[in-house]
Motif scaffolding. Structure first.
Motif, PDB file in Angstrom:
ATOM      1  N   ASP A  62      -7.127  -6.998  11.357  1.00  0.00           N
ATOM      2  CA  ASP A  62      -6.727  -5.907  11.898  1.00  0.00           C
ATOM      3  C   ASP A  62      -7.234  -6.226  13.648  1.00  0.00           C
ATOM      4  O   ASP A  62      -6.598  -5.639  14.483  1.00  0.00           O
ATOM      5  N   VAL A  63      -8.099  -7.007  13.595  1.00  0.00           N
ATOM      6  CA  VAL A  63      -8.455  -7.305  15.104  1.00  0.00           C
ATOM      7  C   VAL A  63      -7.305  -8.163  15.669  1.00  0.00           C
ATOM      8  O   VAL A  63      -6.822  -7.951  16.630  1.00  0.00           O
TER       9      VAL A  63
ATOM     10  N   ARG B 136      -4.212  -7.949  14.644  1.00  0.00           N
ATOM     11  CA  ARG B 136      -3.011  -7.232  14.794  1.00  0.00           C
ATOM     12  C   ARG B 136      -3.050  -6.161  15.960  1.00  0.00           C
ATOM     13  O   ARG B 136      -2.098  -6.073  16.685  1.00  0.00           O
ATOM     14  N   ALA B 137      -4.528  -5.854  16.439  1.00  0.00           N
ATOM     15  CA  ALA B 137      -4.496  -5.077  17.639  1.00  0.00           C
ATOM     16  C   ALA B 137      -4.380  -6.000  18.889  1.00  0.00           C
ATOM     17  O   ALA B 137      -3.886  -5.509  19.840  1.00  0.00           O
ATOM     18  N   HIS B 138      -4.843  -7.056  18.711  1.00  0.00           N
ATOM     19  CA  HIS B 138      -4.870  -7.814  19.964  1.00  0.00           C
ATOM     20  C   HIS B 138      -3.837  -8.769  19.951  1.00  0.00           C
ATOM     21  O   HIS B 138      -3.521  -9.226  21.486  1.00  0.00           O
TER      22      HIS B 138
ATOM     23  N   LEU C 183      -9.643  -1.707  18.597  1.00  0.00           N
ATOM     24  CA  LEU C 183      -8.559  -1.267  17.817  1.00  0.00           C
ATOM     25  C   LEU C 183      -8.065  -0.014  18.626  1.00  0.00           C
ATOM     26  O   LEU C 183      -8.571   0.486  19.126  1.00  0.00           O
TER      27      LEU C 183
ATOM     28  N   ARG D 166      -5.752   3.954  15.109  1.00  0.00           N
ATOM     29  CA  ARG D 166      -6.281   3.259  13.917  1.00  0.00           C
ATOM     30  C   ARG D 166      -7.931   3.446  13.565  1.00  0.00           C
ATOM     31  O   ARG D 166      -8.068   3.548  12.412  1.00  0.00           O
TER      32      ARG D 166
END
Ligand SMILES: Nc1ncnc2c1ncn2[C@@H]1O[C@H](COP(=O)(O)OP(=O)(O)OP(=O)(O)O)[C@@H](O)[C@H]1O
Ligand SMILES: Nc1ncnc2c1ncn2[C@@H]1O[C@H](COP(=O)(O)OP(=O)(O)OP(=O)(O)O)[C@@H](O)[C@H]1O
Ligand SMILES: [Mg+2]
Ligand SMILES: [Mg+2]
Lengths: 337, 540, 326, 341, 349
Positions: free
Chosen positions: A121-122, A124-126, C232, C236
């Protein structure tokens, strides 16, 4: 001369506001250079973590940054002040440029998500454009890098041992290849064997990837071994800063000396340990002048009245040394903005 | 969204209202159309009288009036009331098209006779025979006092349906076949819908009300709210401060009518407890009760009509039975008279405390279950009334079961309770005074005489009234009974039972009233059918 | 697995204890159904009916307590809960199946909505402390302390009335028959709005408060700071990190609430004359209707147990830490 | 060993063993096998008057369990505990109190081992009362605080634990242990939760007490350097077993057992040059300590041992004298002279 | 064995001993009064307690006394109006306070005592004792309280307040017992308990003097919660006419008001005050509970303060993850904030 990546200038951090505020970090100036390991030492409560989280605005309430700048130098672009970033800007900045490995790995991992999720998810966010597949591949790669079998990807944090969790955190910190990695006591919960293993791995990675590290611990012997430069904090201020070997051999500040003589050595002759008398200061009621003076064996007249300035003492020529002590007065204060 | 929805015809609401919304505060219902079962929804909501009909109808508001023939065209009682000949009407048809015959009537009574569980009035049936369209019923004892219970409270059921039913006591009679003008349309736990018969077989003109919608509300509060809101058009429920909470919501249409009947409510005194075994004391107590206050404050000025006659008989229904010597004699609050009476009997009023001749202060415990708020209010009023002659009363609120048991065992000092009711005052007085019902203290007297009142005179007279063969004898017996009741005060009558109801004239008119008291007003009683038959749309 | 077996043993034991209690409690209640019936119809039912009713209810012949207890178990295993007295001769199971759907639908749906809404608001209030959501707290505290029946009655007084959209009572229009059609369903929904609304108002605050507190507690966990440090998005962090963990303790609360749906609806049903199990229980109690009381208690206990079982399963699914190997 | 030393023996553990039963898993329900955590197996140690014995080992190796066994806080699975040579087993009550008055324990975490709701006075008073001091307590309290250098005593008596620093709290904990006037003190990592600068003070205090009161001290730590500094004798534990023992200087300077060597090499050493490739890096292998439920057969260290021999995985090594210094031994087949020769 | 335990598990004081200076000891115990919520709650509760004590004496009328002012709206003579019997509603409320408070607190005490006895014992002893006590707790927890209460109360004839409190107390201890058990389990593992065992203390002394003082906040919070529950239960029982209480309490007032259709006759003054009195009492108790909660859990406490006041009088909102940066215009080295300002390279080195 080495390029700076992160410059902390006159940083002040308080807990709370108004009269009851605790000044946990005061007027800290510190420069981190590209590719170096900067050690931050000092006894418990000296403000090491506060400094580390303060520069990325991650302090929990009631922490407040009351002043100062944190200037980040990206490779090519213009440097900018991290404290002045908008929320969005800051979110983008975080982890891309500066990643943090927190003190307790168990508490740093979300217990209800698989580590694969937390790694990806890092990304995915960046890097939203990245495909799911390449994200997983990258996460796998990172785990391999820190020595965890990729088949543990889908484990939950509680299924990993403390050392593995800490390594996952290190892998996660490196996943975006940041310029700076801040490590807050990354190994205190581990036993010595594991500690050495992880740190060894980290140093090796730094050589390969070229990031800079701010390494926080109160174990000076560990710092001396692993870092290039060491800054010693006391009562929210930096009292001495010098290359690791220099500090070990010839600490200037009495507090640094005291710290060094609190560790029994495993090898070599049995030396007598003196330790530091007294107990750590209460940040809420700091003594006037040099905050170390009530415990200082060599305190003299100006110590109790005037605050010593951090700077290069005139009688010394060594590179990159500075100390804040009246025993080693500083001729002209270092640059003030 | 299917075409055959049972709700489909409810949708065309543009039509003028052709249904009547009847409500009862009787809680959840389960489907049971068995007209004999006290626990059936047909009984609780009263719609059994729209499906099934009795042999005769009588008017509880005017009990002395002659009965109205219904399924019977004639009823002839023997003088000793130990047998009766019922001539069954021609032309009545069951809702399945079969004719209603004397066989059906005889079968109905045979059924009751053969099943104790169905014999709610404990009628001692003898032989039941049929001759043509005449049914002859015989009884083991005279049935003068029960005549209406037999004729007007027994729903006649079709033999061809019921003889197939294995156990009539537990059968729920899923598809009721009756002789009444309505048939069952639908059942839900919240209510029942009946629609008017379409087979053309009803023996009278069909009612104008095409549909009866019965709703069962969770309790008095919700029922009263529904009446006020117009969600119910007809109900029998206690409405506190009825004028404000009901009538005033729509003064033109919201009406109450609550005629008294031969059944009363009063304060039973335990005549075995000292000093209340003293007639004089009871008389004095009777003299200070403010029945008007009770009527207005506890009974919302309508629910239990104030009893005025000293005989305890309600106005209207009781008029015809009052003994000559008590004609016109009414209760009046007479504190001074009561004090004088007590003084003459040796009681001493010591400041605000009455001491009995033995010198002990007179104290009385009044008890009734807490949820019966009208009784509770009554007791509060009685308490302050008694205080005026120095009797210190306390109100206790045991729970209902305990109260029940205590009253039956004679373990009480004074308690508000009802009497049985019927077509004659017999039921009232029997409940209070019948020595035949007398049980020793501690043994439950289930049917009456809770106050352990001993009067051979009253017992004999009651027996005479039930068994005699001539009106004159009965009148004499009744006069004696009343004399004992008035003089001995075994119970302090307070209010009459009522056959009242709350209703709305918004959609339907033709309800009974003081001007035209053709029947009682409760939607659950046999005469409800008479009312429904008389209703006319309001806007026609 | 071991955990699961342990839970099963617990559930079986609890079920046994509760069912046994169900058997004994009604028998402690004094009074008998016949007297209760007569008192219920004050003056409307003649005193002579007594004997006939005893015969009818079969109360004239009863065995020893122990044999009754054995019979009771036998009946339960045959799925036979006996015949009710109040609604004689309706079988208890029929009364329950008739009432249960209403309870489940109205209160079940509102409990779920209340949980979701309250949890959602709690997440918001816990996450955005210091914003307008703080104003929610005193109001919700107040409403959670208001006696439910009082709120309901006031709602009827203020909102329901002759010309109001809200009917004051019942589950659907009189004259309608429960059916899945375009007449009945809107009517049923219309009737359920006011009860649902009042339940919602008085129950939602509990969820808001507990969720908010959990959010606050969780928000200061290190992994939240880490999530922020990872850059994030706020959403989220708030949902996937904070709320996801804060939810866990609330799940068991939710299970208990689900379990108490059946038992706790009494007041709704009394106030709104809404069909359902709670009011039936009160009626059964008033009528000394042991078979019905037993039956309803059985349903309540079983539903509580089932809800707890579901919560255990949900917990197992939601919290990987409970899914220990072995 | 001389006989005079034996007179000084206060507490002795002989073959001490502790297995914690684990609740059975389902699949074991039908087998006879019972699984247990083999926390401590066959431990021998001797505490002497005026001597400090250090017990070092990584986390989870069973150090605390040994201490608790010696304090009789856990019943033991096997072996014997001898107080002045007499075997003792206590279950509670008066018997336990009598034992506790001779053997006292200090816990790792001074922040957790004092009840936050009670004053220092309460803690110390209880310790004195329980151990039969019923007279005027005030002088005794002062004496205790003086002994642990919390002076002046009045300043500390009525304080709550949270009002004291970590070092001061640990001193109170020590004072409480001294309140029973014990002969043996079991210090379970007494300084690991303390700040670097205060550690030394507490260790110095313990040493001082040892000398002044002639106490027998068991010093448990995972910091082998402090064992060198503080203890006369050092024992090394690995996965529930003793692997090496001897006087501290010998054990730390010339470690015999491969595990001890690993431990010592891993300890941070400022004198080592930065950037050097770690000499042990390659052959360290799997860094995870073994499962104690199914401990490795033979030598428990063999899966991680760089010098493991086939024999190590089958035969349990026995204590073998090293010979470089008196009393230095290791449980390692490397030192089996017969095999080597 | 327990069904997943409550959130309280996570807020046990002083779990991370280094991080948090454990439970607040005595001298700071009443610090929570400084908490605005708790202080408000306590003030209101104090008023109620006062009314409970002196209510019957200061009531202007005998609450049962009839008068001729039937169903009168509030006036100077009757502050809250009158009932259908002309009784003074205000007096009824005043007099009723005592019963409500008595039942609430007595039930609270009974339930709390039981929960402490059972929960703490189970948690401390462990093993078989724990297993059986836990099963007992869970069985009681699973049996629905209100219906059970209704049944038990209907068994009791003319139940006195004490008896009702007893019934409520006996049926409502289980939740707290479970929370306490979990708390005790975690406390039991704390070193100070082991330490006092090692000192040679007796088991009962350890439970009473070492464990209980550390549980006070949790117990108090459970107590307050139970009092709310008990008050609502008492009132509900009275309202549905299950308790045949002779005295006055707010439930009785509501029972009469509803039985007389107070709202239907627009006599809101008869129905509204009692409900409000309950709601305000409940709110006050909840506020105290928040105070205790925040006191027990420092996280909640500091979370309470989301706005800080600067010396200059402005406020700063605290946000997790985004530490506020104060704009100190006086400071010479301050740039315009919240804009990514490029900084001249020369300042470095
Ligand atoms: N929320 C807070 N409120 C008030 N003071 C705080 C808060 N958090 C930390 N402090 C104080 O700030 C000072 C610095 O704390 P910090 O956590 O930075 O120390 P540290 O050097 O990291 O210590 P350690 O080695 O124990 O991690 C300490 O004196 C601490 O008491
Ligand atoms: N009560 C217990 N029940 C089951 N297992 C236990 C128990 N106490 C300890 N253990 C296990 O016994 C082993 C040894 O534990 P112990 O606490 O003695 O280690 P330690 O050497 O003191 O570790 P540390 O340095 O972390 O304090 C560990 O694997 C631990 O998990
Ligand atoms: Mg830190
Ligand atoms: Mg340990």
């Amino acid at each position: 001369m080495k390029q700076p990546v992160l410059e902390i200038r006159n940083l002040n951090v308080d807990y709370g506001l108004g009269g009851k505020a605790v000044h946990a970090v005061r007027d800290v100036n510190l420069t981190l250079h590209r590719g170096e390991v900067l050690g931050l030492a000092g006894e418990s409560g000296s403000g090491k973590s506060t400094l580390a989280y303060g520069m990325t605005r991650l302090l929990a309430p009631p922490g407040v940054i009351t002043g100062g700048d944190v200037i980040y130098h990206p490779g090519q672009a213009e440097p900018y002040d991290v404290l002045g970033l908008s929320d969005r800007g800051l979110r983008e900045f975080r982890w891309n440029e500066v990643a943090i490995v927190f003190q307790g790995a168990m508490n740093s991992l979300n217990p209800v998500h698989r580590i694969s999720t937390q790694l990806t998810d890092v990304l995915r966010a960046h890097q939203p454009s990245m495909s799911e597949h390449s994200r997983t591949a990258r996460a796998r790669e990172m785990l391999k890098l820190v020595g965890i079998a990729p088949d543990r990807m889908d484990a939950y944090p509680h299924q990993l041992s403390g050392g593995m969790r800490q390594r996952v955190m290190i892998g996660m910190a490196l996943i975006l290849q940041p310029q700076v990695v801040i490590m807050d006591e990354p190994t205190t919960a581990l036993d010595v064997v594991m500690q050495r293993q992880i740190l060894g791995q980290l140093i090796e990675l730094r050589e390969r990837l070229g990031f800079s590290v701010i390494f926080i611990t109160h174990d000076l012997s560990l710092l001396v071994e692993f870092s290039d430069r060491i800054a010693i904090m006391y009562g929210g201020r930096i009292v001495e800063e010098a290359p690791a070997a220099t500090i070990y051999r010839d600490a200037l500040h009495p507090y640094s000396k005291g710290l060094l003589s609190s560790f029994p050595a495993l090898r070599g002759p049995r030396r007598e340990l003196s330790g530091i008398p007294g107990s750590p200061p209460d940040l809420a009621g700091m003594p006037p002048g040099c905050s170390f003076h009530p415990r200082c064996p060599r305190a003299f007249e100006p110590c109790s009245t005037a605050i010593p300035v951090l700077g290069r003492p005139e009688h010394l020529t060594g590179a990159g040394r500075s100390v804040a002590c009246w025993l080693h007065p500083v001729p002209i204060p270092l640059e003030k903005n | 969204a299917c075409g055959e929805s049972p709700n489909a015809n409810n949708a065309n609401a543009s039509k003028s209202v052709d249904f009547l919304k009847i409500g009862m505060p009787n809680g959840t219902q389960t489907e049971n159309h068995n007209p004999f079962a006290g626990t059936s929804s047909a009984n609780a909501l009263g719609y059994k009288w729209m499906l099934y009909e009795p042999l005769t109808q009588w008017n509880p508001v005017k009990p002395a009036d002659p009965v109205t023939p219904w399924l019977a065209s004639a009823v002839k009682w023997a003088d000793d009331y130990k047998s009766v000949e019922v001539t069954v009407r021609d032309g009545a048809k069951w809702s399945d098209g079969q004719p209603l015959t004397a066989e059906d009537v005889a079968y109905t009574f045979t059924l009751i006779k053969g099943n104790d569980a169905l014999n709610q009035h404990a009628i001692p049936f003898g032989d039941i025979t049929v001759a043509g369209n005449v049914v002859k019923l015989t009884f083991k004892t005279p049935q003068f006092v029960n005549q209406n219970k037999i004729m007007a409270s027994t729903p006649i059921v079709p033999k061809h349906v019921w003889e197939k039913i294995a156990d009539p006591t537990t059968d729920v009679n899923k598809n009721p076949v009756g002789s009444g003008p309505y048939t069952l349309k639908s059942f839900t736990q919240a209510g029942v819908v009946l629609s008017v018969r379409t087979d053309g077989g009803y023996w009278q003109e069909l009612p104008k009300v095409k549909e009866l919608r019965y709703t069962s509300f969770s309790g008095n509060d919700t029922q009263a709210t529904a009446l006020a809101n117009g969600e119910s058009e007809w109900s029998f429920v206690f409405i506190p401060n009825a004028k404000a909470t009901f009538v005033d919501k729509d003064p033109a249409n919201h009406k109450l009518w609550a005629p008294g009947v031969l059944g009363i409510h009063g304060l039973y005194i335990n005549t075995t407890v000292k000093p209340f075994d003293d007639v004089k004391l009871r008389q004095a107590m009777n003299m200070v009760i403010n029945r008007t206050d009770i009527f207005h404050q506890a009974e919302a000025s309508y629910f239990h009509p104030e009893i005025k006659s000293v005989t305890g008989l309600p106005d209207g229904a009781g008029d015809a039975f009052i003994a000559p010597e008590y004609q016109g004699k009414t209760f009046k609050v007479d504190v001074e008279g009561a004090k004088a009476l007590l003084a003459s009997a040796g009681y001493k009023l010591n400041g605000t405390t009455l001491n009995d001749p033995a010198g002990k202060p007179v104290k009385i415990k009044l008890s009734d279950p807490a949820p019966w708020s009208d009784y509770q209010t009554t007791l509060e009023i009685i308490k302050s009334n008694f205080a005026e002659i120095g009797i210190e009363a306390t109100v206790e609120k045991p729970n209902q079961d305990v109260w029940d048991a205590n009253v039956q065992k004679g373990d009480f000092e004074a308690s508000m309770r009802w009497t049985n009711g019927g077509a004659t005052p017999y039921d009232i007085y029997q409940t209070v005074m019948d020595g035949a019902l007398l049980k020793p203290l501690g043994t439950a007297a289930q049917q009456g005489n809770f106050g352990r009142f001993k009067s051979p005179e009253a017992t004999t007279a009651l027996k005479a009234y039930a068994n005699s063969t001539s009106d004159a004898e009965r009148t004499a017996a009744m006069n004696t009974i009343q004399k004992v009741f008035v003089e001995q005060v075994p119970m302090l009558p307070v209010g009459a039972d009522n056959v009242g109801g709350a209703y709305s004239t918004k959609n339907w008119t033709g309800w009974p009233s003081d001007a035209d008291p053709y029947s009682g007003m409760q939607p659950t009683q046999p005469y409800a059918l008479q009312i429904v038959l008389k209703l006319k749309p309001a806007n026609s | 697995m071991k955990y699961f077996l342990q839970r099963m043993a617990f559930y079986l034991f609890t079920a046994w204890a509760a069912i046994t209690l169900n058997f004994f409690i009604p028998r402690m209640v004094p009074g008998d159904p016949v007297q209760a019936l007569i008192a219920k119809y004050r003056g409307q039912l003649s005193s002579e009916a007594i004997a006939s009713l005893y015969v009818l209810f079969g109360l004239d012949k009863q065995g020893s307590l122990w044999s009754q207890y054995l019979d009771y178990w036998k009946q339960i295993f045959q799925g036979d809960l006996g015949l009710s007295f109040t609604f004689f001769p309706a079988p208890v199971s029929q009364i329950i199946t008739q009432a249960l759907p209403w309870t489940l639908l109205l209160v079940g749906v509102t409990t779920i909505i209340s949980f979701l809404l309250g949890t959602g608001l709690g997440v918001l209030a816990g996450w955005r402390r210091g914003s307008w959501t703080d104003g929610l707290l005193p109001v919700t505290t107040f409403f959670s302390s208001v006696p439910y029946f009082w709120l309901g009655i006031i709602a009827i007084y203020l909102l329901a009335g002759p010309d109001s959209f809200f009917p004051s009572s019942g589950g659907f229009d009189s004259g309608l028959v429960p059916a899945w059609d375009q007449y009945f369903i809107p009517s049923a929904i219309q009737h359920s709005l006011l009860p649902a609304l009042t339940i919602l108002i008085s129950s939602v605050s509990g969820w808001i408060l507990s969720m908010r507190n959990m959010m606050v507690t969780v928000s200061s966990e290190d992994y939240i700071t880490v999530a922020h440090a990872k850059g994030l998005s706020e959403r989220r962090v708030a949902l996937s990190y904070a709320a996801r963990n804060a939810l866990l303790p609330n799940v068991s609360g939710f299970a208990l609430a689900l379990g108490f749906i059946v038992g706790g609806t009494l007041l709704v049903e009394i106030v709104f004359s809404y069909p359902g199990l709670g009011f039936t229980l009160l009626q059964a109690l008033g009528a000394k209707d042991y078979p019905l009381m037993q039956g309803i208690f059985l349903v309540i206990t079983i539903s509580v147990l089932v809800a707890n079982l579901l919560a255990d399963v949900a917990y197992l699914l939601l919290d990987p830490r409970t899914r220990k190997e072995g | 060993m001389t006989s005079t030393q034996d007179v000084d023996v206060v507490l002795e553990a002989v073959g001490l063993t502790k297995h914690f039963p684990v609740r059975r898993a389902l699949r074991q329900l039908f087998s006879k096998q019972r699984s247990a955590v083999h926390a401590v197996d066959d431990v021998h140690l001797t505490l002497r008057r005026g001597h400090v014995v250090a017990l070092v080992g990584e986390s989870g190796s069973g150090k605390s369990t040994v201490a608790r066994l010696l304090a009789q806080l856990y019943p033991r699975t096997g072996g014997d505990i001898r107080l002045h040579g007499a075997s003792t087993t206590v279950h509670g009550g008066r018997q336990f109190r009598r034992y506790a008055s001779r053997v006292q324990m200090i816990f790792q975490d001074p922040f957790a081992s004092l009840n936050p709701v009670h004053t220092i006075r309460y803690h110390l008073t209880r310790a004195l009362r329980v151990h039969g001091n019923n007279g005027d307590l005030e002088p005794a309290l002062h004496d205790l605080l003086n002994r642990v250098s919390l002076t002046p005593p009045e300043r500390y008596l009525d304080k709550f634990p949270h009002e004291l620093s970590g070092g001061q709290r640990q001193r109170v904990a020590i004072a409480r242990a001294l309140g029973a006037r014990p002969e043996a003190l079991l210090a379970d990592e007494p300084v690991s939760m303390l700040d670097v600068s205060i550690r030394l003070g507490v260790l110095n205090l313990l040493r001082d007490l040892k000398e002044r009161l002639n106490l027998a001290i068991l010093y448990i730590t995972h910091d082998i350097a402090s064992a060198r500094y503080f203890a006369d004798q050092t024992l090394v534990m690995y996965a529930g077993r003793m692997v090496e023992g001897g006087d501290s200087e010998t054990v730390t300077q010339t470690p015999a057992h491969p595990y001890t060597r690993l431990l010592i090499d891993s300890a941070p050493d400022p004198d080592r040059l930065t950037g050097d490739v770690d000499p042990l890096d390659e052959d360290r292998g799997n860094g995870e300590p073994p499962s104690l439920i199914n401990p490795p057969s033979g030598c428990r260290f063999h899966p991680r041992c760089p010098t493991a021999m086939p024999r190590c995985s089958t035969d349990l090594p026995v204590r073998l004298e090293i010979g470089d210094a008196p009393g230095h031994w290791a449980a390692c087949w490397l030192y089996d002279r017969e095999a080597v020769s | 064995m327990a069904i997943p335990t409550s959130s309280l598990d996570q807020v046990i004081p002083g779990q991370g001993a280094m991080a948090q200076p454990a439970t607040k000891p005595k001298r700071q115990r009443f610090l929570f009064l400084r908490n605005g919520k708790a202080a408000t709650g306590l003030a209101v509760l104090g008023l109620y307690v006062l009314l409970a004590i002196i209510g019957p004496w200061i009531a202007p009328y005998d609450p049962s006394a009839r008068s001729n002012d039937l169903v009168q709206a509030p006036s100077a003579a009757h502050w809250f109006g009158t009932t259908h019997l002309g009784q003074d509603v205000f007096s009824q409320i005043l007099v009723g306070t005592r019963s409500v408070m008595y039942v609430g607190f007595l039930a609270g005490i009974i339930a709390t005592t039981l929960s402490v006895l059972i929960g703490v014992t189970a948690g401390y002893l462990g093993g078989k004792a724990d297993d059986s006590l836990s099963v007992l707790t869970n069985v009681v927890l699973v049996i629905p309280a209100i219906p059970l209460m209704i049944i038990i109360t209907s068994v009791l004839n003319n139940a006195s307040d004490t008896l009702i409190a007893l019934v409520i107390g006996l049926t409502s201890w289980s939740w707290n017992a479970r929370v306490l058990r979990a708390q005790t389990l975690s406390l039991r593992r704390r070193d100070f308990v082991e330490a006092s065992r090692a000192t040679g203390e007796k088991t009962w002394r350890i439970i009473v003097f070492e464990l209980l003082p550390n549980l006070t906040a949790v117990i108090a919070s459970g107590f307050v919660g139970t009092v709310i529950f008990a008050v609502l239960s008492e009132i509900t029982l009275a309202f549905i006419g299950i308790t045949s209480n002779n005295g006055w309490n707010w439930g009785t007032i509501l029972f009469w008001a509803q039985g007389q259709q107070a709202l239907g006759q627009n006599a809101w003054w008869w129905f509204v005050p009692a409900g409000l009195a309950i709601a305000v009492l409940g709110t006050a108790l909840s506020l105290i509970n928040f105070g205790i909660d925040e006191f027990v859990s420092p996280r909640l406490r500091s979370a309470g303060k989301t706005k800080l006041r600067t010396a200059a009088g402005g406020t700063v909102r605290m946000r997790i993850g985004f530490t506020p940066v104060l704009d100190q215009s006086s400071s010479p080295h301050t740039q315009a904030r919240y804009v990514a300002t490029p900084v001249a390279r020369k300042v470095g080195s």
